[in-house]
Design a protein around this motif. Structure first.
Motif, PDB file in Angstrom:
ATOM      1  N   ILE A 235       0.911  -1.300  -0.112  1.00  0.00           N
ATOM      2  CA  ILE A 235       0.066   0.040   0.101  1.00  0.00           C
ATOM      3  C   ILE A 235       0.963   1.283  -0.100  1.00  0.00           C
ATOM      4  O   ILE A 235       1.557   1.429   0.900  1.00  0.00           O
ATOM      5  CB  ILE A 235      -0.893  -0.141   1.361  1.00  0.00           C
TER       6      ILE A 235
ATOM      7  N   HIS B 189       0.339   4.117   2.381  1.00  0.00           N
ATOM      8  CA  HIS B 189       0.065   4.099   3.806  1.00  0.00           C
ATOM      9  C   HIS B 189       0.086   4.821   4.917  1.00  0.00           C
ATOM     10  O   HIS B 189      -0.433   5.105   5.914  1.00  0.00           O
ATOM     11  CB  HIS B 189       0.492   2.491   4.224  1.00  0.00           C
TER      12      HIS B 189
ATOM     13  N   ASP C  22       2.411  -1.732   6.276  1.00  0.00           N
ATOM     14  CA  ASP C  22       1.340  -1.311   5.658  1.00  0.00           C
ATOM     15  C   ASP C  22       0.009  -2.212   6.087  1.00  0.00           C
ATOM     16  O   ASP C  22      -1.076  -2.090   5.711  1.00  0.00           O
ATOM     17  CB  ASP C  22       1.522  -1.018   4.151  1.00  0.00           C
ATOM     18  N   THR C  23       0.414  -3.708   6.195  1.00  0.00           N
ATOM     19  CA  THR C  23      -0.728  -4.555   6.635  1.00  0.00           C
ATOM     20  C   THR C  23      -1.519  -4.008   7.913  1.00  0.00           C
ATOM     21  O   THR C  23      -2.763  -4.113   7.710  1.00  0.00           O
ATOM     22  CB  THR C  23      -0.099  -5.946   6.923  1.00  0.00           C
TER      23      THR C  23
ATOM     24  N   LEU D 126      -3.773  -1.023   6.723  1.00  0.00           N
ATOM     25  CA  LEU D 126      -4.854  -1.574   5.868  1.00  0.00           C
ATOM     26  C   LEU D 126      -5.851  -2.124   6.700  1.00  0.00           C
ATOM     27  O   LEU D 126      -7.074  -1.964   6.560  1.00  0.00           O
ATOM     28  CB  LEU D 126      -4.510  -2.627   4.929  1.00  0.00           C
TER      29      LEU D 126
ATOM     30  N   ALA E 232     -12.264   1.101   2.303  1.00  0.00           N
ATOM     31  CA  ALA E 232     -10.444   1.223   2.620  1.00  0.00           C
ATOM     32  C   ALA E 232      -9.676   0.727   1.307  1.00  0.00           C
ATOM     33  O   ALA E 232      -8.719   1.454   1.162  1.00  0.00           O
ATOM     34  CB  ALA E 232     -10.524  -0.094   3.608  1.00  0.00           C
ATOM     35  N   LEU E 233     -10.270   0.159   0.439  1.00  0.00           N
ATOM     36  CA  LEU E 233      -9.603  -0.268  -0.645  1.00  0.00           C
ATOM     37  C   LEU E 233      -9.809   0.754  -1.507  1.00  0.00           C
ATOM     38  O   LEU E 233      -8.770   0.831  -2.510  1.00  0.00           O
ATOM     39  CB  LEU E 233     -10.357  -1.688  -1.367  1.00  0.00           C
TER      40      LEU E 233
ATOM     41  N   ALA F 267      -7.066   3.117  -0.803  1.00  0.00           N
ATOM     42  CA  ALA F 267      -5.699   2.447  -0.895  1.00  0.00           C
ATOM     43  C   ALA F 267      -5.136   2.409  -2.181  1.00  0.00           C
ATOM     44  O   ALA F 267      -5.874   2.176  -3.073  1.00  0.00           O
ATOM     45  CB  ALA F 267      -5.768   1.024  -0.410  1.00  0.00           C
TER      46      ALA F 267
END
Length: 660
Positions: A82, A85, A106-107, A110, A122-123, A126
């Protein structure tokens, strides 16, 4: 970059069985993530999430997966990056109830975004490339999602009694009830394109998550719900209906330059060494030049080529690297290298795949990995900015040829073959004819094939399909598999506002780009534990590119006009102006040389008979004709060989497999 996999809906599966199956699946993806692995299971829902980690951001255990959200409602496995992020973190930190960060991956960003905004939003917020699986414990819902252009792979399907998903098919094949039945529609599509396009996989019952889409599963018997969070066709339509006008040239150029610079800089974010793949073409040169602008250190660049001058890029790439001031390394691939790599291709690509440039791509990734962990590429520049020759000549050629009576058009293939035999590319009549048809000089050596495509086509769409055929065609399949002459295209009603060239660019972005180009690079890079990033297909760049005036993409006999203007600031135009050179290998020669023995073994009559896919006699005749020099059939033969090699690798150990 990583590999993800998982299981769901397994009834009455004990914890130890879920953990054991998960570890085996993660192990099959070790090459995608050699720095660590993890499995999380929830027996009450028959669920296991698996992850193999390649550490790029946050190398500590705080970035390990599967990862739980702060509230423990969500659990995620994530493959990708991402790029924005840090900006997302700043926004999330202002939300009420924010409790702080555990690490800087970035995990984690997310996951926090999903908690705050929900998965879909969220997507949408991103910017990046990704394939993810998210378990919502409250709703008991598993959601799979894939990035907008399809950079990262994700397969799913019913395997045995439950649902399984994975970054690559090899993880699904580790399961006790692994898929083995071939999909006849996928076989026919492969015979045309030389790859298996979305949404198919080579196996019946296993599908690819479409780019820009969330596929969700709730309950053991509920049908999956598929919902796009971004649609390329809508972006194309919106772009051409809200373009900069012809009088806004400066504004359009300033906008696209700003977007590309922004994206390149965001994609250089990494905790490990970053470099570039530099072919010396417009796309990779621009990306590398912008990397140099934003880096405090000398950029490392890499190129690949061949001893045969007409296929070699290393000399030109070295000249460009000199202008850019990079620390450059050029590699060359020999026939012997090809022979050593060919036995590995079926395992690496995991599905029938026949773009022969997979060989130099694989060599490039392996050698570059010795010095870097992340490489930025120019992939997607042709599809997004109008770089392929077919965008230039196909609409013009069809406009002329379509006015001819059908009875005359049918003779074009024969006429083209006669002219080609009489004088080849030096024939003045042939050169005059191609110029009158609006064809560039680079198509002269393909004139016989082009004549066949024009003669067979009943529409521009059929001409496009003919020009993009890379496989052997359905005529070499067994009779019961041949079916229709050509596959269908995703013809969207709201794309009717596009010009012919724009429509072909859209078709390539929906098909060839995710099905061939991105597959080729992902599997080659990840087999070497190397992450690749493609700034020119970032959502921000794609949307800005489709708003460019048409004259800044394709005009007359020139494509990628906007990028040509941008590159002028870094490399003299005299250096960059050269005929477009595809990334190809001397396949015809190799199949008569170092690869002949390997090919002969796969195409032996008994082997062909056992495969039950191709017509043994027709394929044998094609092979012998190629070996005698009467015909150059390297491309068609490569597709057949890659299918047979894959079938031998993936299916033979499990016994005889029949097409559905």
């Amino acid at each position: 970059m990583c590999g993800i996999a998982g299981l769901s809906q397994l009834p009455d599966a004990p914890t130890d069985r879920l953990r054991r199956l998960g570890r085996v699946m993660a192990g099959a993806l070790h090459h995608r993530g050699p720095n660590g692995s993890g499995v999380w299971q929830e027996a009450e829902n028959g669920l296991a999430l698996c992850h193999s980690r390649l550490s790029i951001l946050d190398l500590s255990n705080a970035g390990a997966q599967p990862m739980a959200s702060a509230s423990s409602r969500y659990r995620i496995v994530f493959n990708g990056e991402i790029y924005n992020h840090l900006e997302l973190r700043a926004k999330i930190a202002c939300e009420p109830g924010f409790v702080g960060w555990r690490g800087h991956s970035d995990t984690e960003t997310l996951l926090a975004a999903i908690e705050v905004w929900g998965l879909t939003q969220a997507l949408k917020n991103a910017e990046g490339m990704f394939a993810i699986a998210v378990w919502d414990r409250r709703l008991r819902r598993l959601s799979l999602a894939r990035d907008r252009l399809g950079e990262k792979p994700l397969y799913y399907g019913q395997v045995g009694d439950g649902l399984a998903f994975a970054s690559e098919l090899k993880a699904l094949r580790t399961l006790p009830s692994a898929p083995v039945v071939l999909d006849p529609e996928a076989i026919k599509a492969f015979a045309h394109f030389g790859y298996v396009p979305e949404p198919f996989s080579i196996y019946s019952g296993v599908r690819k998550v479409p780019p820009g889409t969330i596929v969700s599963f709730t309950g053991a018997n509920a049908a999956p719900e598929s919902k796009p969070f971004w649609e390329f066709a809508e972006v194309a339509r919106a772009g051409v209906t809200s373009k900069h006008s012809e009088h806004e040239f400066a504004l359009a150029m300033k906008t696209i330059e700003h977007k590309i610079k922004e994206v390149v800089q965001s994609q250089m974010l990494s905790d490990v060494p970053v470099g570039s793949f530099l072919s010396g073409g417009i796309d990779s040169t621009l990306v590398t030049a912008l990397m140099r602008e934003g880096s405090e250190h000398k950029v490392r660049s890499f190129s690949i080529g061949f001893d045969a001058a007409e296929y070699d890029e290393t000399t030109h790439a070295a000249v460009v690297a000199g202008y850019l001031g990079t620390a450059h390394t050029g590699f060359r691939v020999t026939e012997r290298d090809g022979l050593e790599i060919v036995p590995e291709l079926a395992k690496i690509y995991d599905e029938p795949f026949a773009d022969s440039s997979q060989i130099p791509t694989l060599v490039l990734c392996r050698l570059a990995r010795e010095g870097i962990s992340v490489a930025l590429t120019g992939d997607g520049g042709d599809e997004v900015f109008g770089g392929y020759n077919r965008y230039l000549f196909a609409p013009k050629a069809w406009a002329r040829v379509s006015r001819l009576p059908t009875s005359i058009r049918r003779h074009l293939p024969m006429l083209a073959r006669i002219l080609h035999r009489l004088g080849g590319t030096d024939n003045s009549v042939l050169r005059w004819a191609t110029e009158r048809a609006g064809l560039p000089a680079s198509t002269l050596h393909k004139i016989a094939t082009l004549g066949e495509r024009l003669g067979d086509a009943e529409s521009l769409a059929e001409l496009y399909l003919g020009l993009t055929q890379a496989g052997p065609g359905n005529g070499l399949l067994h009779r019961e598999l041949r079916g229709s002459r050509k596959p269908s295209l995703p013809l969207h009603d709201h794309m009717s506002c596009l010009t012919d060239a724009e429509w072909m660019m859209a078709m390539d972005s929906l098909g060839y780009l995710p099905g061939d180009i991105l597959v080729k690079v992902d599997r080659a890079a990840m087999s070497s534990s190397l992450e690749t990033r493609a700034p020119l297909i970032d959502r921000r760049v794609v949307e800005a590119a489709w708003r460019l005036p048409r004259q800044l993409r394709v005009s007359g006999h020139i494509g990628k006009i906007a990028l040509r203007h941008l590159i002028d600031a870094y490399v003299p135009r005299s250096v960059m102006e050269r005929p477009k050179q595809g990334f190809a290998i001397p396949l015809d020669q190799w199949l008569r040389g170092a690869l002949r023995e390997w090919g002969e073994a796969l195409l032996a009559p008994d082997q062909l008979a056992r495969s039950e896919i191709f017509d043994p006699q027709r394929v044998r005749n094609l092979w012998l004709s190629h070996q005698s020099g009467h015909r150059n059939a390297g491309s068609a033969l490569w597709s057949i060989l890659m299918f047979l090699a894959w079938q031998e690798h993936a299916l033979a150990p499990r016994g005889r497999v029949e097409a559905a």
